[in-house]
Design a protein around this motif. Structure first.
Motif, mmCIF file in Angstrom:
data_model
loop_
_atom_site.group_PDB
_atom_site.id
_atom_site.type_symbol
_atom_site.label_atom_id
_atom_site.label_comp_id
_atom_site.label_asym_id
_atom_site.label_seq_id
_atom_site.Cartn_x
_atom_site.Cartn_y
_atom_site.Cartn_z
ATOM 1 N N ASP A 169 0.950 -1.216 0.015
ATOM 2 C CA ASP A 169 0.184 -0.036 0.017
ATOM 3 C C ASP A 169 0.924 1.267 0.072
ATOM 4 O O ASP A 169 1.993 1.161 -0.213
ATOM 5 N N HIS A 170 0.510 2.471 0.329
ATOM 6 C CA HIS A 170 1.288 3.493 0.124
ATOM 7 C C HIS A 170 1.443 4.157 1.664
ATOM 8 O O HIS A 170 1.843 5.352 1.474
ATOM 9 N N ASP A 176 4.777 -0.091 -6.900
ATOM 10 C CA ASP A 176 4.159 -0.759 -5.893
ATOM 11 C C ASP A 176 4.919 -2.475 -5.802
ATOM 12 O O ASP A 176 5.184 -3.024 -6.475
ATOM 13 N N THR A 193 -6.743 7.643 -8.877
ATOM 14 C CA THR A 193 -5.904 6.565 -8.566
ATOM 15 C C THR A 193 -4.225 6.853 -8.624
ATOM 16 O O THR A 193 -4.171 8.055 -9.356
ATOM 17 N N THR A 202 -9.601 7.595 -4.692
ATOM 18 C CA THR A 202 -9.072 6.347 -3.791
ATOM 19 C C THR A 202 -7.587 6.655 -2.992
ATOM 20 O O THR A 202 -6.895 7.261 -3.748
ATOM 21 N N ASP A 203 -7.449 6.033 -1.985
ATOM 22 C CA ASP A 203 -6.545 6.288 -1.182
ATOM 23 C C ASP A 203 -5.805 4.955 -0.598
ATOM 24 O O ASP A 203 -6.603 4.130 -0.307
ATOM 25 N N ARG A 204 -4.632 4.527 -0.831
ATOM 26 C CA ARG A 204 -3.907 3.346 -0.285
ATOM 27 C C ARG A 204 -3.365 3.797 1.041
ATOM 28 O O ARG A 204 -2.228 3.087 1.371
ATOM 29 N N GLY A 229 -7.267 -1.338 -0.702
ATOM 30 C CA GLY A 229 -6.002 -1.954 -0.893
ATOM 31 C C GLY A 229 -5.026 -1.754 -0.102
ATOM 32 O O GLY A 229 -3.761 -1.581 -0.115
ATOM 33 N N LEU A 230 -5.359 -1.661 1.326
ATOM 34 C CA LEU A 230 -4.279 -1.551 2.323
ATOM 35 C C LEU A 230 -3.729 -3.042 2.871
ATOM 36 O O LEU A 230 -4.263 -3.902 2.677
#
Lengths: 388, 267
Positions: A120-121, A168, A267, A318-320, A354-355
């Protein structure tokens, strides 16, 4: 004109660094970055670049060592992930404060606790304000291209800032992807040898990173900010040149079918490709969906974003990563802030997705778009698909 | 209490590779704890990151699985707040002496009552076989395909020089001795370091033509010797096993308690 090959992305990104003829690499292994460390080591050992490879005892030392080498005039590379990046946090503003053109590859991965090695980010988001130019790649080709572009941007006299390239973890780093690896001659034509601005040399002594008293510290910070803000025009220029030479187009904000879109997804990183398929599927169902991909996280492309959202009714960001106790995800927070002064702006909803490697599929993006299009979320931001 | 009581069976089979020495260390440690008769609720195991660190997940003690290199720093915090608990800190060679080297020497220096177990397989196993500060000159690793030129630490010498009051070394071949030294280390009041040479056939073995796990353990048998043995005198290249240091010195938590008592006297 380059060669079309199939290659693991971590290896390909390391190959791209070799094409840039780096002089020095210092890397500490961490999953899922380790293949980069190993491959850089192979490249140096095979004598394919005239460089030294330094294995260090921590990421803190890795970044410190490349700062030292860069200050002495070397073209350098380092790479890390997750906790390793967190450990570099202390050193990152020093690299940008000294205006050193360092390039770092980040294999994005969740941070502890609980321990999670997947993508994830949440590692890069806390580094947002360290003064580095930050690229996000969608696929292997972009990762390769962005490594080469990173040196060109970093070393421009009117930039002189470190650049980090996001890829990623696992989803990109460990995938074998079809990509075009540029030729050495092409890269040499694109990227001239490094001419350092100031180097540590006994014949011409300079002092770097010296004490900045209250009477000068604010000025030093503003100069870094101005340099980072202004770097966007250099990045555009470099990407234009890249497009002319290599035929692949890069933009700070990339849009897909947004011209007539009613609702658009936003995204960053590899999920953009899945979201693109979702947009195609939604269009087949008659829903006017579009996609906005952010490729440049710092400096943030405010103008590009404002142009990209024109005419869009609903934006599903969306945030990761999560800004705990804050407004939701950091990307959405940025976008809300960017559009606040606009006379007309879309309704903005925020999904945390998407964590820690949680899979997000085409159908998930379709659900997100449909739900967003139907109206505001019941909460300020939604943990998509969360249990409990 | 049987050793099975100490483990979380639901997490088995463990993730270590076939032939890995770390399971033997786990076995020896459990027997040491059982021999002493410690209650599992009186034990805190703190680990960092690496193959070795995964040991904390398998044990039904209080367990704190933290970050790479920092296990001793976390453990110091636990011990300072609850000095009556028994602290066990298993670490790999990378974890303990690379990224965590600073914490290691300072924990030794303070003589805080913690048992540090260095499971030395001479490689970063979890991330794919990069060389560590204990791989040693002349070895091979995924980051040293043409040979490593970094000299290694002697864990025993580092621990002694830094002030650890109990220092021992054994190997996974010498399971009885391994159990005995761990038992003595846990019972010792002060900072204890036990280096256990543990085989990694997957990475260190494969890169260094070490053969199978049993071949590597055979090397532990033939290339190590008890401290100051006749064999050592004849062949100085042999690695010594046993207890190198066992001395009494003021323990950190006790000293801290005394200073607080002195400072608050009459209040």
């Amino acid at each position: 004109m380059g060669k079309r090959i199939g290659m693991e992305v971590a290896v390909a990104a390391s190959e791209a660094a070799a094409l840039c003829r780096f002089d020095m690499a210092a890397v500490y292994p961490i999953t899922p970055q380790s293949h980069i460390a190993e491959h850089l080591s192979d490249i140096v050992n095979d004598g394919r670049v005239d460089a030294s490879f330094m294995t260090v005892e921590s990421e803190h030392s890795a970044l410190s060592a490349v700062i030292g080498a860069s200050a002495a005039g070397a073209r350098v590379i380092t790479a890390t992930s997750s906790q390793g990046l967190m450990y570099m946090n202390e050193i990152m503003p020093i690299a940008s404060g000294m205006r050193l053109p360092i390039v770092m590859l980040v294999a994005n991965r969740a941070v502890s606790s609980p321990i999670n090695i997947w993508n994830d980010h949440s590692d890069i988001m806390p580094m947002r304000d360290t003064g580095w130019v930050t690229f996000f790649s969608d696929n292997g080709q972009e990762a390769v291209d962005m490594v080469i572009q990173a040196y060109k941007v970093a070393e421009r006299r009117d930039v002189m800032l470190p650049v980090n390239v996001m890829m990623d973890g696992f989803q990109l780093t460990h995938m074998v992807e079809p990509l075009i690896m540029p030729d050495q001659e092409e890269v040499d034509r694109f990227l001239p040898p490094l001419v350092p601005y100031a180097t540590l040399h006994p014949d011409k002594p300079v002092s770097m990173g010296t004490l900045g008293m209250p009477d000068i510290f604010t000025e030093s910070q503003k100069s870094k900010d101005v340099a980072l803000i202004n770097s966007i025009s250099v990045i555009r220029e470099v990407w234009k040149e890249w497009e002319e030479l290599f035929g692949r187009k890069y933009e700070p904000v990339q849009t897909y079918l947004t011209e007539d879109a009613d609702v658009a997804l936003v995204t960053m990183g590899s999920m953009g490709e899945t979201a693109e398929v979702a947009v195609d599927e939604l269009r087949k169902e008659g829903i006017k969906a579009g996609l906005i991909k952010i490729k440049l996280w710092r400096p943030f492309p405010f103008e590009d974003l404002k142009n990209a959202v024109k005419g869009i009714r609903v934006l599903a960001v969306t945030d990761r990563a999560v800004s705990f106790g804050g407004p939701g995800g950091p990307v959405c927070s940025e976008i809300r802030s960017a559009l606040y002064d606009e006379p007309s702006r879309p309704v903005i909803v925020n999904y945390i997705i998407g964590l820690g490697g949680r899979d997000v599929q085409v159908a998930d993006f379709m659900t997100m778009v449909k739900k967003a299009a139907a109206g505001k979320l019941s909460e300020p931001y939604e943990y998509y698909g969360v249990r409990g | 209490m049987g050793t099975r009581e100490y483990i979380r069976e639901r997490f088995f089979p463990h993730l270590w590779c076939p032939g890995c020495g770390h399971g033997i260390v786990l076995n020896g440690l459990l027997h040491a704890v059982e021999n002493i008769g410690l209650k599992k609720n009186d034990i805190v195991m703190v680990s960092g990151i690496g193959c070795s660190a995964r040991i904390s997940g398998y044990l039904d003690f209080h367990t704190l699985h933290t970050i790479h290199g920092r296990a001793l720093a976390f453990a110091t915090g636990v011990k300072m707040s609850r000095p009556e608990l028994t602290l066990l800190v298993p670490m790999g060679d990378g974890d303990a002496l690379s990224i965590g080297g600073n914490h290691f020497i300072h924990a030794c220096r303070r003589n805080i009552d913690i048992t540090a177990i260095v499971m030395n397989n001479r490689v970063y196993g979890m991330t794919g076989g990069q060389y560590s500060p204990l791989s040693g000159y002349g070895t091979y690793a995924t980051t040293a395909p043409y040979m490593n030129i970094d000299p290694d630490f002697d864990v025993v010498a580092v621990a002694k020089a830094a002030g650890a009051t109990f220092v021992a070394r054994s190997t996974t071949y010498h399971i009885k001795q391994l159990t005995d030294v761990l038992e003595a280390a846990i019972l010792h009041k002060g900072f204890s370091v036990v280096e256990i040479m543990s085989q990694c056939p997957t990475y260190f073995g494969r890169k260094n033509k070490g053969g199978s796990a049993s071949d590597m353990m055979e090397v532990f048998r033939t290339r190590t010797t008890p401290i100051a043995s006749k064999e050592k005198a004849e062949d100085p290249s042999l690695i010594e096993r046993g207890v190198f240091e066992d001395r009494e010195a003021p323990e950190y938590c006790e000293e801290y308690h005394h200073i607080i008592e002195r400072a608050t006297k009459g209040r």
